[in-house]
Design a protein around this motif. Structure first.
Motif, PDB file in Angstrom:
ATOM      1  N   MET A   1      36.526  47.591  38.140  1.00  5.82           N
ATOM      2  CA  MET A   1      35.273  47.072  37.633  1.00  5.82           C
ATOM      3  C   MET A   1      35.452  45.584  37.317  1.00  5.82           C
ATOM      4  SD  MET A   1      33.057  48.377  34.403  1.00  5.82           S
ATOM      5  CE  MET A   1      33.825  47.576  33.016  1.00  5.82           C
ATOM      6  N   ILE A   2      34.529  44.782  37.792  1.00  2.00           N
ATOM      7  CA  ILE A   2      34.590  43.341  37.532  1.00  2.00           C
ATOM      8  C   ILE A   2      34.095  43.055  36.118  1.00  2.00           C
ATOM      9  CG2 ILE A   2      33.646  41.082  38.149  1.00  2.00           C
ATOM     10  CD1 ILE A   2      33.659  42.003  41.060  1.00  2.00           C
ATOM     11  N   ILE A   3      34.903  42.329  35.370  1.00  2.00           N
ATOM     12  CA  ILE A   3      34.578  41.922  34.004  1.00  2.00           C
ATOM     13  C   ILE A   3      33.871  40.571  34.004  1.00  2.00           C
ATOM     14  CG2 ILE A   3      35.542  41.326  31.744  1.00  2.00           C
ATOM     15  CD1 ILE A   3      35.769  44.340  32.582  1.00  2.00           C
ATOM     16  N   GLY A   4      34.371  39.653  34.821  1.00  2.00           N
ATOM     17  CA  GLY A   4      33.780  38.325  34.867  1.00  2.00           C
ATOM     18  C   GLY A   4      34.265  37.523  36.054  1.00  2.00           C
ATOM     19  N   ILE A   5      33.483  36.526  36.405  1.00  2.00           N
ATOM     20  CA  ILE A   5      33.802  35.623  37.508  1.00  2.00           C
ATOM     21  C   ILE A   5      33.691  34.202  36.967  1.00  2.00           C
ATOM     22  CG2 ILE A   5      33.066  34.783  39.773  1.00  2.00           C
ATOM     23  CD1 ILE A   5      31.858  37.601  40.231  1.00  2.00           C
TER      24      ILE A   5
END
Length: 144
Positions: A1-5
């Protein structure tokens, strides 16, 4: 799961001016121990490549701080994140101190890419939750 970019782009001219204005102290303030060794090696071989290394690492730290959602606030500090290269050349993040604890507690890891051109440097970071692709974050495993 992507938390932040996070992403960051900067003009090398501005960074070089700050480096010269601080008589080189800027690198010591921004770079971690292993990054600083690589920087000095590259700077000794070719000043332009040394400054490109400093710029890409600066950009990586800025992009990472955006991706974790904290900016440059604790536990994120300039020297607590290092972007080092595997023997293949792939840039990999390495955390220390409170930032290492922060990332471990959340089971977060970051993927980073950096690039530079004559007058610009850029970094892009994706922070994810789960098992990292690279499981060892020992800076002695990386090269300059």
């Amino acid at each position: 799961m992507i938390i932040g970019i996070g992403t960051d782009i900067l003009q090398m001219e501005r960074l070089i001016a700050a480096y010269e204005r601080t008589q080189g102290r800027l690198a010591e303030r921004i770079l971690g121990k292993e990054e600083l060794v690589v920087f000095h090696q590259r700077l000794a071989r070719n000043q332009k490549r040394g400054m490109a290394y400093l710029a890409t690492r600066f950009a990586a730290k800025e992009a990472f701080s955006k991706a974790i959602g904290l900016g440059m606030r604790m536990p994120m500090t300039w020297r607590s994140l290092q972007t080092l290269n595997e023997s293949s050349g792939k840039p990999v993040t390495y955390y220390s101190g409170a930032l290492a604890d922060f990332m471990l507690e959340r089971n977060w890891h970051a993927e980073v890419t950096v690039s530079d051109e004559q007058d610009m440097a850029i970094a892009f970071v994706v922070v994810s939750h789960g098992t990292p692709i690279v499981t060892t974050h020992d800076p002695s495993n990386y090269i300059g």
